[in-house]
Design a protein around this motif. Structure first.
Motif, PDB file in Angstrom:
ATOM      1  N   ARG A  63     -15.000   9.251  -5.272  1.00  0.00           N
ATOM      2  CA  ARG A  63     -15.054   8.055  -5.799  1.00  0.00           C
ATOM      3  C   ARG A  63     -14.624   6.872  -4.735  1.00  0.00           C
ATOM      4  O   ARG A  63     -15.281   6.214  -4.339  1.00  0.00           O
ATOM      5  N   ASP A  64     -13.270   7.426  -4.156  1.00  0.00           N
ATOM      6  CA  ASP A  64     -12.956   6.545  -3.206  1.00  0.00           C
ATOM      7  C   ASP A  64     -13.432   6.779  -2.005  1.00  0.00           C
ATOM      8  O   ASP A  64     -13.909   5.528  -1.245  1.00  0.00           O
ATOM      9  N   LEU A  65     -14.142   7.819  -1.535  1.00  0.00           N
ATOM     10  CA  LEU A  65     -14.874   7.988  -0.255  1.00  0.00           C
ATOM     11  C   LEU A  65     -16.079   6.897  -0.424  1.00  0.00           C
ATOM     12  O   LEU A  65     -16.537   6.344   0.837  1.00  0.00           O
ATOM     13  N   TYR A  66     -16.561   6.845  -1.454  1.00  0.00           N
ATOM     14  CA  TYR A  66     -17.829   5.701  -1.601  1.00  0.00           C
ATOM     15  C   TYR A  66     -17.420   4.435  -1.241  1.00  0.00           C
ATOM     16  O   TYR A  66     -17.991   3.883  -0.742  1.00  0.00           O
ATOM     17  N   GLN A  67     -16.089   4.102  -1.858  1.00  0.00           N
ATOM     18  CA  GLN A  67     -15.738   2.698  -1.736  1.00  0.00           C
ATOM     19  C   GLN A  67     -15.330   2.655  -0.109  1.00  0.00           C
ATOM     20  O   GLN A  67     -15.584   1.386   0.326  1.00  0.00           O
ATOM     21  N   ILE A  68     -14.760   3.544   0.613  1.00  0.00           N
ATOM     22  CA  ILE A  68     -14.636   3.307   1.782  1.00  0.00           C
ATOM     23  C   ILE A  68     -15.843   3.269   2.784  1.00  0.00           C
ATOM     24  O   ILE A  68     -15.938   2.484   3.684  1.00  0.00           O
ATOM     25  N   MET A  69     -16.755   3.836   2.417  1.00  0.00           N
ATOM     26  CA  MET A  69     -18.088   3.910   2.942  1.00  0.00           C
ATOM     27  C   MET A  69     -18.676   2.353   2.812  1.00  0.00           C
ATOM     28  O   MET A  69     -19.319   2.053   3.815  1.00  0.00           O
ATOM     29  N   ALA A  70     -18.651   1.892   1.694  1.00  0.00           N
ATOM     30  CA  ALA A  70     -18.992   0.544   1.527  1.00  0.00           C
ATOM     31  C   ALA A  70     -18.499  -0.503   2.363  1.00  0.00           C
ATOM     32  O   ALA A  70     -19.146  -1.277   2.973  1.00  0.00           O
ATOM     33  N   GLU A  71     -17.082  -0.202   2.502  1.00  0.00           N
ATOM     34  CA  GLU A  71     -16.333  -1.158   3.374  1.00  0.00           C
ATOM     35  C   GLU A  71     -16.693  -0.885   4.965  1.00  0.00           C
ATOM     36  O   GLU A  71     -16.924  -2.015   5.617  1.00  0.00           O
ATOM     37  N   VAL A  72     -16.899   0.210   5.124  1.00  0.00           N
ATOM     38  CA  VAL A  72     -17.164   0.686   6.610  1.00  0.00           C
ATOM     39  C   VAL A  72     -18.846   0.117   7.008  1.00  0.00           C
ATOM     40  O   VAL A  72     -19.054  -0.251   8.104  1.00  0.00           O
ATOM     41  N   ALA A  73     -19.498   0.226   5.983  1.00  0.00           N
ATOM     42  CA  ALA A  73     -21.010  -0.270   5.974  1.00  0.00           C
ATOM     43  C   ALA A  73     -21.100  -1.798   6.098  1.00  0.00           C
ATOM     44  O   ALA A  73     -21.995  -2.399   6.317  1.00  0.00           O
ATOM     45  N   ALA A  74     -20.223  -2.397   5.469  1.00  0.00           N
ATOM     46  CA  ALA A  74     -20.172  -3.852   5.434  1.00  0.00           C
ATOM     47  C   ALA A  74     -20.019  -4.575   6.878  1.00  0.00           C
ATOM     48  O   ALA A  74     -19.392  -4.444   8.034  1.00  0.00           O
ATOM     49  N   THR A  75     -20.738  -5.565   7.061  1.00  0.00           N
ATOM     50  CA  THR A  75     -20.792  -6.474   8.357  1.00  0.00           C
ATOM     51  C   THR A  75     -19.281  -7.259   8.280  1.00  0.00           C
ATOM     52  O   THR A  75     -18.674  -7.258   7.211  1.00  0.00           O
ATOM     53  N   SER A  80     -14.580  -8.066   3.395  1.00  0.00           N
ATOM     54  CA  SER A  80     -13.356  -8.313   2.312  1.00  0.00           C
ATOM     55  C   SER A  80     -14.091  -8.124   0.864  1.00  0.00           C
ATOM     56  O   SER A  80     -13.431  -7.904   0.009  1.00  0.00           O
ATOM     57  N   ARG A  81     -15.297  -8.443   0.657  1.00  0.00           N
ATOM     58  CA  ARG A  81     -15.948  -8.381  -0.704  1.00  0.00           C
ATOM     59  C   ARG A  81     -16.051  -6.708  -1.093  1.00  0.00           C
ATOM     60  O   ARG A  81     -16.150  -6.497  -2.059  1.00  0.00           O
ATOM     61  N   PHE A  82     -16.075  -5.882   0.112  1.00  0.00           N
ATOM     62  CA  PHE A  82     -16.089  -4.678  -0.243  1.00  0.00           C
ATOM     63  C   PHE A  82     -14.743  -3.818  -0.070  1.00  0.00           C
ATOM     64  O   PHE A  82     -14.760  -2.648  -0.255  1.00  0.00           O
ATOM     65  N   ARG A  83     -13.782  -4.610   0.180  1.00  0.00           N
ATOM     66  CA  ARG A  83     -12.200  -3.929   0.257  1.00  0.00           C
ATOM     67  C   ARG A  83     -11.698  -3.489  -1.107  1.00  0.00           C
ATOM     68  O   ARG A  83     -11.446  -4.474  -1.942  1.00  0.00           O
ATOM     69  N   THR A  84     -11.699  -2.191  -1.483  1.00  0.00           N
ATOM     70  CA  THR A  84     -11.165  -1.788  -2.596  1.00  0.00           C
ATOM     71  C   THR A  84     -10.078  -0.906  -2.558  1.00  0.00           C
ATOM     72  O   THR A  84      -9.187  -0.501  -3.197  1.00  0.00           O
ATOM     73  N   GLN A  86      -6.618   0.100  -1.133  1.00  0.00           N
ATOM     74  CA  GLN A  86      -5.188  -0.487  -0.735  1.00  0.00           C
ATOM     75  C   GLN A  86      -4.268   0.533  -0.642  1.00  0.00           C
ATOM     76  O   GLN A  86      -4.416   1.610  -0.824  1.00  0.00           O
ATOM     77  N   SER A  87      -2.986  -0.018  -0.500  1.00  0.00           N
ATOM     78  CA  SER A  87      -1.735   0.995  -0.292  1.00  0.00           C
ATOM     79  C   SER A  87      -1.672   1.916  -1.808  1.00  0.00           C
ATOM     80  O   SER A  87      -1.197   2.667  -1.742  1.00  0.00           O
ATOM     81  N   GLU A  88      -2.316   1.399  -2.661  1.00  0.00           N
ATOM     82  CA  GLU A  88      -1.993   2.001  -4.106  1.00  0.00           C
ATOM     83  C   GLU A  88      -2.857   3.153  -4.005  1.00  0.00           C
ATOM     84  O   GLU A  88      -2.359   4.188  -4.645  1.00  0.00           O
ATOM     85  N   GLN A  89      -3.947   3.396  -3.489  1.00  0.00           N
ATOM     86  CA  GLN A  89      -4.641   4.638  -3.468  1.00  0.00           C
ATOM     87  C   GLN A  89      -3.969   5.393  -2.524  1.00  0.00           C
ATOM     88  O   GLN A  89      -3.969   6.807  -2.778  1.00  0.00           O
ATOM     89  N   VAL A  90      -3.401   5.102  -1.489  1.00  0.00           N
ATOM     90  CA  VAL A  90      -2.565   5.828  -0.479  1.00  0.00           C
ATOM     91  C   VAL A  90      -1.313   6.496  -1.162  1.00  0.00           C
ATOM     92  O   VAL A  90      -1.273   7.737  -1.025  1.00  0.00           O
ATOM     93  N   GLN A  91      -0.860   5.618  -2.073  1.00  0.00           N
ATOM     94  CA  GLN A  91       0.475   6.054  -2.741  1.00  0.00           C
ATOM     95  C   GLN A  91       0.021   7.177  -3.867  1.00  0.00           C
ATOM     96  O   GLN A  91       0.799   8.089  -3.963  1.00  0.00           O
ATOM     97  N   TRP A  92      -1.111   6.778  -4.414  1.00  0.00           N
ATOM     98  CA  TRP A  92      -1.651   7.924  -5.363  1.00  0.00           C
ATOM     99  C   TRP A  92      -1.612   9.334  -4.605  1.00  0.00           C
ATOM    100  O   TRP A  92      -1.521  10.482  -5.184  1.00  0.00           O
ATOM    101  N   LEU A  93      -2.421   9.306  -3.491  1.00  0.00           N
ATOM    102  CA  LEU A  93      -2.654  10.458  -2.775  1.00  0.00           C
ATOM    103  C   LEU A  93      -1.414  11.100  -2.435  1.00  0.00           C
ATOM    104  O   LEU A  93      -1.102  12.377  -2.407  1.00  0.00           O
ATOM    105  N   GLU A  94      -0.292  10.392  -1.840  1.00  0.00           N
ATOM    106  CA  GLU A  94       1.073  10.902  -1.495  1.00  0.00           C
ATOM    107  C   GLU A  94       1.590  11.539  -2.830  1.00  0.00           C
ATOM    108  O   GLU A  94       2.201  12.688  -2.696  1.00  0.00           O
TER     109      GLU A  94
END
Length: 182
Positions: A63-75, A80-84, A86-94
């Protein structure tokens, strides 16, 4: 019934999330394609996993990778509209990486992937994530992406996947030296 194709990409260009079109072999599209490939590989690993905990972690990363794909695919004007991510997801992985690291012994030498179907699939997904990370880093260094958390997320995800590979091996082969004792 409408066809499953549009023909819009027959000229070698594709659309982004925003105005304009871009060549299908552009670095941004390479990054999106590699992220898509990683998501599919994680899905394969999830389908082979013997652990509900591992399957749950893997589906969240998909699910997170789909969010990353959306941000990368955005002009750039829409990013910023597709930026989901954040550091919280990185902390979750840690956090999850720490939890799993307490359940396995880390080998002192290289391991050969493929002790079990699930661990082999997780290893494959990890290597694809590493390639996706390189593609996203290139975009970041060129100034085409602003969110460093995407890079951090992919870097942490590869670490988690390595530990999940060890964990999956330990489930089917308890005598494997990667299993934590006790």
């Amino acid at each position: 019934m409408s066809p499953f194709y549009t023909g819009n990409g027959d000229d070698g260009f594709t659309g982004l999330l925003g105005e304009g079109r871009i060549a299908k072999n552009a670095p941004r599209i390479e990054a999106i394609g590699t992220l898509d490939e990683a998501t599919a590989a994680i899905g394969l690993a999830r389908s082979l996993s013997k652990s509900e905990m591992v399957r749950s972690l893997l589906i969240q990363t998909q699910r997170d990778l789909y969010q990353i794909m959306a941000e990368v695919a955005a002009t750039p004007e829409n990013a910023s509209r597709f930026r989901t991510i954040q550091s919280e997801q990185v902390q979750w992985l840690e956090e999850k990486t720490r939890d799993i690291s307490e359940q396995v012994n880390i080998p002192k030498e290289f391991i050969l992937p493929g002790d079990t179907p699930a661990s082999g699939a997780i290893s494959l997904a990890r290597t694809i994530i590493r390639r996706a990370e390189r593609r996203v880093v290139a975009l970041f260094h060129e100034g085409d992406l602003e969110n460093i958390e995407l890079v951090r997320y992919l870097n942490r995800l590869s670490s988690l996947l390595f530990l999940l590979e060890l964990f999956e091996t330990s489930l089917e082969k308890p005598d494997t030296p990667t299993l934590a004792k006790g």
